[in-house]
Design a protein around this motif. Structure first.
Motif, PDB file in Angstrom:
ATOM      1  N   ILE A   9       0.885  -1.183   0.168  1.00 54.06           N
ATOM      2  CA  ILE A   9       0.069  -0.092  -0.123  1.00 54.06           C
ATOM      3  C   ILE A   9       0.820   1.286   0.120  1.00 54.06           C
ATOM      4  O   ILE A   9       1.782   1.617   0.975  1.00 54.06           O
ATOM      5  CB  ILE A   9      -1.015  -0.163   1.201  1.00 54.06           C
ATOM      6  N   THR A  11       0.651   5.167   0.223  1.00 54.17           N
ATOM      7  CA  THR A  11      -0.257   6.185   0.718  1.00 54.17           C
ATOM      8  C   THR A  11       0.458   7.396   1.121  1.00 54.17           C
ATOM      9  O   THR A  11       1.903   7.263   1.259  1.00 54.17           O
ATOM     10  CB  THR A  11      -1.194   6.005   1.570  1.00 54.17           C
ATOM     11  N   THR A  54     -12.428  -2.377   2.891  1.00 50.15           N
ATOM     12  CA  THR A  54     -11.021  -2.899   2.961  1.00 50.15           C
ATOM     13  C   THR A  54     -10.998  -4.187   2.345  1.00 50.15           C
ATOM     14  O   THR A  54     -10.010  -4.669   1.783  1.00 50.15           O
ATOM     15  CB  THR A  54     -10.900  -3.093   4.383  1.00 50.15           C
ATOM     16  N   VAL A  57     -10.439  -4.040  -1.437  1.00 50.16           N
ATOM     17  CA  VAL A  57      -8.868  -3.843  -1.780  1.00 50.16           C
ATOM     18  C   VAL A  57      -8.190  -4.726  -1.629  1.00 50.16           C
ATOM     19  O   VAL A  57      -7.289  -5.220  -2.461  1.00 50.16           O
ATOM     20  CB  VAL A  57      -8.349  -2.539  -0.748  1.00 50.16           C
ATOM     21  N   TYR A 125      -6.607   5.285   1.122  1.00 45.78           N
ATOM     22  CA  TYR A 125      -6.049   4.330   1.943  1.00 45.78           C
ATOM     23  C   TYR A 125      -5.754   4.871   3.388  1.00 45.78           C
ATOM     24  O   TYR A 125      -5.625   4.092   4.284  1.00 45.78           O
ATOM     25  CB  TYR A 125      -4.517   3.872   1.351  1.00 45.78           C
ATOM     26  N   LEU A 132      -6.811  -1.469   6.967  1.00 40.25           N
ATOM     27  CA  LEU A 132      -5.651  -2.158   6.197  1.00 40.25           C
ATOM     28  C   LEU A 132      -4.461  -2.672   7.083  1.00 40.25           C
ATOM     29  O   LEU A 132      -4.127  -3.950   6.750  1.00 40.25           O
ATOM     30  CB  LEU A 132      -5.160  -1.116   5.252  1.00 40.25           C
TER      31      LEU A 132
END
Length: 277
Positions: A9, A11, A54, A57, A125, A132
């Motif tokens: 991820i 972000t 979530t 994703v 995110y 996450l």
């Protein structure tokens, strides 16, 4: 590869260097990093349950990984030649900066099926960052940048954040919603938004990789060190904190407001001129 997870991820604070960081991740051998997948934005807009978003994703990483292995085209935002963008806004039109990106279908070459797959979104995110982390399936990189050029960048563009809004994170982040949905759109609102992002990243600093844009510029090899992968080509970067597109007449006001109202930002940055450059 190190114990860095193969699903990443990316972000960070909007206009804080995440596009550049995603490009660097994409430039590693046996790595792909998608830039702001548009189909995911539809989920964040239409699905109100944070756990469901979530899960979407998580499943998307599995789907995209499979499609890349099968050499199927993936929609992404890149340069015409397929290389990753390092900055969405570099042209000017009618006094405003405009996008130079191309959104289209691309295929990706990988060395093996154990490739690193990253996806980049800022507010999306970060808005669901606690959820996450609970999945324990991602390595998470968060990028911050000095508040003065960051907020000046927000003010130089015509984006949601330029108007003090973050619609893709607001439904899942109560504290953000309380700031952005206020009628107050003064410079203080932008400072509060910036500080809230810093607070969120700092609260999870033991579970994420928190990087400064300025440090990445000085040492882009940080992504090689994190992932255990090497760049396909030599990487040279330039610092854009002194961009000619910014209205530096606001800089002192931002620094004063940060000093008074942004304790979390001050844990990461000083407000002297040296820290901005």
């Amino acid at each position: 590869m190190t114990d860095f997870k193969k699903d990443v991820i990316m972000t960070g604070i909007p206009r804080g260097g995440t596009t550049l960081s995603a490009a660097l991740l994409d430039s590693l051998k046996n790595a792909v990093c998608l830039s702001e997948p548009r189909w995911q934005s539809k989920w964040f807009k239409n699905i109100k349950d944070v756990n469901r978003v979530t899960e979407c994703v998580m499943n998307d990483y599995k789907n995209i990984r499979r499609r890349i292995i099968e050499n199927k085209p993936i929609m992404d935002t890149r340069n015409e030649d397929g290389t990753p963008l390092t900055n969405y806004y570099s042209k000017r039109r009618y006094g405003r900066r405009v996008s130079v990106r191309k959104h289209g279908a691309f295929t990706f070459e990988i060395e093996n099926e154990n490739f690193l797959l990253g996806m980049k979104h800022n507010e999306h995110y970060t808005g669901i960052l606690p959820q996450l982390l609970e999945t324990d399936v991602f390595s998470i990189i968060a990028i911050v940048r000095h508040p003065v050029p960051t907020i000046l960048s927000w003010k130089s563009l015509n984006l949601y954040i330029s108007n003090g809004r973050m619609p893709y994170a607001e439904p899942f982040w109560k504290e953000l919603r309380e700031i952005t949905c206020s009628s107050d759109k003064s410079l203080l609102t932008f400072v509060k938004i910036y500080d809230l992002f810093c607070q969120r990243y700092l609260s999870f600093s033991n579970e994420i990789h928190l990087l400064k844009y300025e440090d990445i510029i000085k040492n882009p090899q940080v992504f090689e060190e994190l992932t255990g992968l090497t760049y396909k080509n030599k990487v040279e970067l330039s610092n854009r904190n002194q961009s000619k597109n910014y209205n530096f007449a606001l800089a002192d006001d931002i620094k004063n407001l940060i000093t008074i109202h942004a304790p979390n930002a001050l844990k990461l940055y000083q407000m002297d001129e040296e820290s901005i450059s």
